[in-house]
Enzyme design. Structure first.
Site, PDB file in Angstrom:
ATOM      1  N   HIS A 110       0.832  -1.209   0.000  1.00  0.00           N
ATOM      2  CA  HIS A 110       0.000   0.000   0.000  1.00  0.00           C
ATOM      3  C   HIS A 110       0.868   1.260   0.000  1.00  0.00           C
ATOM      4  O   HIS A 110       1.674   1.451   0.919  1.00  0.00           O
ATOM      5  CB  HIS A 110      -0.915  -0.023   1.232  1.00  0.00           C
ATOM      6  CG  HIS A 110      -1.787   1.189   1.348  1.00  0.00           C
ATOM      7  ND1 HIS A 110      -1.934   1.883   2.519  1.00  0.00           N
ATOM      8  CD2 HIS A 110      -2.538   1.831   0.422  1.00  0.00           C
ATOM      9  CE1 HIS A 110      -2.754   2.895   2.317  1.00  0.00           C
ATOM     10  NE2 HIS A 110      -3.139   2.888   1.054  1.00  0.00           N
ATOM     11  N   HIS A 135      -7.864   8.139  -3.210  1.00  0.00           N
ATOM     12  CA  HIS A 135      -8.495   6.873  -3.593  1.00  0.00           C
ATOM     13  C   HIS A 135      -9.636   7.034  -4.583  1.00  0.00           C
ATOM     14  O   HIS A 135     -10.177   6.043  -5.049  1.00  0.00           O
ATOM     15  CB  HIS A 135      -9.008   6.149  -2.345  1.00  0.00           C
ATOM     16  CG  HIS A 135      -7.923   5.834  -1.382  1.00  0.00           C
ATOM     17  ND1 HIS A 135      -7.626   6.639  -0.317  1.00  0.00           N
ATOM     18  CD2 HIS A 135      -7.016   4.825  -1.349  1.00  0.00           C
ATOM     19  CE1 HIS A 135      -6.613   6.140   0.357  1.00  0.00           C
ATOM     20  NE2 HIS A 135      -6.210   5.045  -0.250  1.00  0.00           N
ATOM     21  N   ARG A 209     -14.823  14.342  23.295  1.00  0.00           N
ATOM     22  CA  ARG A 209     -14.985  14.199  24.743  1.00  0.00           C
ATOM     23  C   ARG A 209     -16.405  14.622  25.078  1.00  0.00           C
ATOM     24  O   ARG A 209     -16.702  15.822  25.122  1.00  0.00           O
ATOM     25  CB  ARG A 209     -13.952  15.077  25.477  1.00  0.00           C
ATOM     26  CG  ARG A 209     -14.093  15.118  27.012  1.00  0.00           C
ATOM     27  CD  ARG A 209     -13.937  13.765  27.606  1.00  0.00           C
ATOM     28  NE  ARG A 209     -13.970  13.730  29.077  1.00  0.00           N
ATOM     29  CZ  ARG A 209     -14.885  13.059  29.774  1.00  0.00           C
ATOM     30  NH1 ARG A 209     -15.908  12.477  29.169  1.00  0.00           N
ATOM     31  NH2 ARG A 209     -14.798  12.979  31.091  1.00  0.00           N
ATOM     32  N   CYS A 256      -7.854  17.450  25.815  1.00  0.00           N
ATOM     33  CA  CYS A 256      -8.531  17.008  27.029  1.00  0.00           C
ATOM     34  C   CYS A 256      -7.495  16.966  28.158  1.00  0.00           C
ATOM     35  O   CYS A 256      -6.343  16.586  27.928  1.00  0.00           O
ATOM     36  CB  CYS A 256      -9.123  15.623  26.810  1.00  0.00           C
ATOM     37  SG  CYS A 256      -9.870  14.941  28.288  1.00  0.00           S
ATOM     38  N   TYR A 394     -11.762  18.264  36.783  1.00  0.00           N
ATOM     39  CA  TYR A 394     -10.832  19.130  36.043  1.00  0.00           C
ATOM     40  C   TYR A 394     -10.045  20.061  36.969  1.00  0.00           C
ATOM     41  O   TYR A 394     -10.017  21.274  36.801  1.00  0.00           O
ATOM     42  CB  TYR A 394     -11.581  19.920  34.954  1.00  0.00           C
ATOM     43  CG  TYR A 394     -12.160  19.009  33.903  1.00  0.00           C
ATOM     44  CD1 TYR A 394     -11.323  18.296  33.041  1.00  0.00           C
ATOM     45  CD2 TYR A 394     -13.539  18.819  33.790  1.00  0.00           C
ATOM     46  CE1 TYR A 394     -11.847  17.431  32.091  1.00  0.00           C
ATOM     47  CE2 TYR A 394     -14.058  17.949  32.847  1.00  0.00           C
ATOM     48  CZ  TYR A 394     -13.207  17.263  32.000  1.00  0.00           C
ATOM     49  OH  TYR A 394     -13.721  16.397  31.065  1.00  0.00           O
TER      50      TYR A 394
END
Ligand code: HEM
Length: 454
Positions: A110, A135, A209, A256, A394
């Site tokens: 490939h 492609h 997220r 994140c 957090y």
């Protein structure tokens, strides 16, 4: 090189196959392609001619075969049967339309690298080829045709119906390359070798997220409420947000807070989603500046509100109706340099549902948790957001704190993130050939500080 605020520099490339999808050695109707297939690659490799020659040879033979070969009657397979063929050991099968192909012999040939093909192994090519337009050329389809070994049963063409009792049943379809850390709510990251394939992360591969089900928002009836001081408020439709405020574009990386948590857990177990190195992505965002919208709502650009906050709420809510929420300091929201957006575009397209359609906040340089998606309200307040995700999640703690001793009230909410960098290829533990090696990865300056040393 000087990077724009909150930007990563992503290098292009490919990595060694990681075998992240485990295939079961399946009992399947054996339909191995004829012995002539693979002969040219093997010969080329033996002669040391390499993949380029083998690939050229295959194209020539494919053209000949297309003229000569009669169409054989092909066996029928289910998608589940195709899905059992995900590794060279189990043979690598893919589908395109309703045709089934065994591309095992092509994997090493490939031009885009063996690792990329293996990402689609056992499933459909379309979602991958939609990302890599190379492609869409006829010679690629011709080449693929040579590997056909079967067809899907007609009833297999349609995706299975959803379950309406499931709050997540209305979630949008996702790209099969995403590595899912949690399905409900949906949390997923791109494989490292696709993350560094392009500087801007394609929307379909951008890490996702979600804390709750994805809300279904009707753009025509959508309204954004903006509460200024002294009870003054705006209610903006999507069209008004676009029309009343100049469109501003910014290229920014979101990350994140849990990015690379799986590596931390190797040092000491950490609670939370086991993110690898892909919970970070970059896009070109377009929308109204939060600053402009706040000024229109009567917020004054002065130092007297220095310690105030801007609180955001999303349209995503839990079973009790409590929405996702977060806040940032007002100072940042009003800063022209900080370029905080109420974004309605992502890489030149409307926001995808997983990324906050129709409007989300984008706070460059700041932990992704504050870039609230599916935005329903913006309010200026002397207090931070009362949301669970601002108050009790957090936040960062020193290594001596654990889940028994943690006091969320004692720590400040994470805002700016520090510098970050990771190697995307080769992957840890990969066997690499001796000699020169190309190493790829990303680096991000975090909260907008300049890189002074590498
Ligand atoms: C059976 C499946 C596949 C076939 C037959 C195939 C075939 C090809 C061919 C013929 C090319 C060269 C095109 C040209 O330059 O004219 C190519 C390039 C490429 N392919 Fe595929 N491909 C397959 C699957 C995939 C998948 C699943 C991905 C992504 C996950 C992928 C990613 C790429 C990339 C990134 C390139 C460009 C490489 C470069 O620019 O150097 N391919 N592929």
């Amino acid at each position: 090189m000087r990077l724009p605020r909150g930007c990563s520099r992503l290098a292009a490339g490919s990595a060694a196959p990681e075998g992240h999808r485990e295939g079961n050695p399946g009992e399947h109707r054996e339909a191995t392609p004829g012995g002539h297939r693979g002969a040219a690659p093997v010969l080329a490799a033996l002669l040391g001619l390499g993949v380029v020659v083998a690939y050229g040879e295959r194209r020539r033979r494919t053209a000949q075969a297309a003229q000569a070969a009669p169409t054989p009657p092909f066996p029928r397979y289910t998608r589940a049967e195709v899905a059992q063929h995900r590794t060279p050991a189990d043979r690598v099968w893919v589908t395109y339309g309703t045709d089934v192909f065994d591309v095992t012999e092509f994997v090493e040939l490939h031009p885009g690298g063996p690792d990329k093909i293996l990402l689609a192994a056992g499933g459909a090519l379309e979602p991958f080829w939609a990302l890599y337009a190379v492609h869409s050329e006829p010679h690629v389809l011709e080449l693929l045709r040579e590997y056909k070994v079967g067809e899907l049963s007609p009833e297999e063409a349609a995706p299975p119906p959803g379950d309406s009792a499931d709050p997540f049943a209305g979630d949008p379809p996702r790209h099969p390359a995403l590595r899912v850390n949690s399905a409900k709510p949906f949390n997923a990251e791109p494989p490292p070798e696709l993350l560094t394939q392009s500087f801007l992360t394609p929307n379909e591969l951008f890490f996702t997220r979600n804390h709750l089900p994805v809300p279904a928002v009707d753009a025509a009836s959508y309204r954004l409420r903006v509460e200024g001081p002294g009870g003054r408020a705006l209610s903006l439709s999507l069209a008004e947000l676009r029309r009343r405020f100049p469109k501003h574009e910014v290229t920014a990386t979101l990350q994140c807070a849990g990015n690379r948590r799986s590596e931390m857990s190797r040092v000491r177990p950490v609670k939370g989603l086991a993110w690898d190195i892909g919970a970070i992505s970059t896009a070109r965002w377009g929308g109204a500046r939060l600053r402009d919208v706040l000024l229109a709502a009567g917020v004054r650009d002065s130092t007297e509100n220095g310690e105030w906050h801007v609180c955001f709420e999303g349209l995503d809510a839990d079973a009790s109706g409590t929405p996702y929420g977060a806040s940032i300091p007002l100072k940042r929201a009003l800063s022209a340099d900080a370029e905080v957006l109420l974004a309605y575009e992502m890489n030149g397209r409307e926001l995808p549902r997983d990324h906050g359609f129709p409007v989300r906040v984008v706070v460059p340089g700041v932990v992704g948790a504050r870039s609230v998606k599916w935005l329903r309200s913006v309010a200026v307040s002397p207090e931070e957001s009362p949301s669970h995700w601002q108050q009790n999640d957090y936040k960062g703690f020193c290594p001596s704190v654990d889940w028994d001793s943690v006091d969320f009230g004692a720590a400040p909410a994470i805002q700016e993130l520090p510098v970050q960098s990771a190697i995307t290829e080769p992957r840890p533990g990969a066997a690499v050939p001796a000699g020169e090696l190309t190493v790829k990865g990303y680096a991000w300056s975090g909260g907008g500080r300049e890189v002074v040393r590498v």
